[in-house]
Design a protein around this motif. Sequence first.
Motif: not given
Length: 458
Positions: A122-138
């Motif tokens: 009922d209208g409580r969502a938020a999105w924290n947009v990050v670009t993230s760290w590194d190739a290791f995660t990728g």
Amino acid sequence: MTSPRPRKQVHLAAHFPGVNNTTVWSDPRSGSHIEFDSFVRFAQIAERAKFDFLFLAEGLRLREQNGRIYDLDVVGRPDTFTVLAALAAVTDRLGLTGTINSTFNEPFEVASQFASLDHLSDGRAAWNVVTSWDAFTGENFRRGGYLPESDRYERAQAFLDAATTLFDSWDGVDVVADAESGRLFSADEPGTYAIRDDFFDIAGRFPVPTSPQGRPVIFQAGDSKRGREFAAASADAIFTRHGTLDAGQAFYADVKGRLSRYGRTHDELLVLPAATFALADTDEQAAELAAEIRRQQVSPQTALRFAEQLWNRNLSDYDPDGPVPEFDPVEGEHTIARGRASVRQHGDRLTEAQRWRRLGAEKGLSLREVVIEVTGRQNFIGSPETIAATIDRYVQADASDGFILVPHITPDGLAEFADRVVPLLQERGVFRTEYTGTTLRDHLGLRVPTPRSLAGAR
Ligand SMILES: Cc1cc2nc3c(=O)[nH]c(=O)nc-3n(C[C@H](O)[C@H](O)[C@H](O)COP(=O)(O)O)c2cc1C
């Protein structure tokens, strides 16, 4: 004569501790970081205290050091959407903010997940947009590797623009479900969209109607010039680490100063630093507690792991109770610690190592003691009165618009703050005693966005 500015209201949020050594996972009072019960207890404490929202960070790969899982990290983080959707069912007013990167995902999926969460809560969502760290995660993702740093914010902006188009794609179309006329929608073509740019070539119909907040609230967390510019252009709030008075004021002035370039006003972007706290009956006891927490957080082994991140080499045989190493860090690519933010933050390793050495020599500190000092993150240390007064002072002095609190004990570490500091902020008239609205936008004082006309959007 101009009338004095009204006292700003403080915004408070609760960051579920899960990574980094803010968490004392070895403390016997610490609970599970995975069991749903921990999330429920944490969320319910935050809601009882009338906090604005709960916050989850994102970590898509277990961090490694010397090729092994880094034992400091709390291993295992349940998926953000699954946790937030489940929490929507056991809370009523608390905002639900999830960090989801724009580098490895697709706009359609992320937009439909956040729009759905906004409906379910009922209208409580938020999105924290990050670009993230590194190739290791990728490496976990189908494209593999990592987008070059220079392209990450290009993609983030295109990603958020695309998601905004999708969020707005039901503009003016309601579900009427009129049995008599047999009409399902108030207009034809709900959710129609077409997006074509350097990163995306998608067209179709977005399946989720306009969400209760118009769009979920948008956060951003990058700190570079490009990251700050992205926040100034497109975010409702920025999550930051600049939590001291001076650094907070400089950051606040910097990001708010960027807003006018995008035709936005001062109050359209909130600045919310992360903050830890050590709370006790008196300031003296709190100082002792803070020192004790730091010793728990930086064990001798942990001190070596931190030093390895700066020296970029294995220091397993080094004595953490001895002096700071005399030899220089290994320059070039990081090979020791992977997936860690702090590694990226050591810009000039030689200078930083010199600073550690100087500090050790001047104060007669061992390597571990230096690590304790330089990685210290306790923002608020004191009695409830001291902490309430400090938070109020920081917010009124424009060092922030509030704080995202990271307790060091999960999940019950927030309770003391809720019970002892929040009432004092309420007495000062700077924090709500009841929720006055139902949506996260209501709590944050953000207006419902005007949908972009589909024709003019892209
Ligand atoms: C306060 C803060 C919190 C962040 N939280 C996350 C996170 O939870 N997950 C993640 O992948 N990246 C996170 N990031 C990393 C950013 O997405 C970004 O990759 C990084 O800061 C590099 O961008 P920059 O050069 O603009 O700072 C965070 C960054 C900051 C400053």
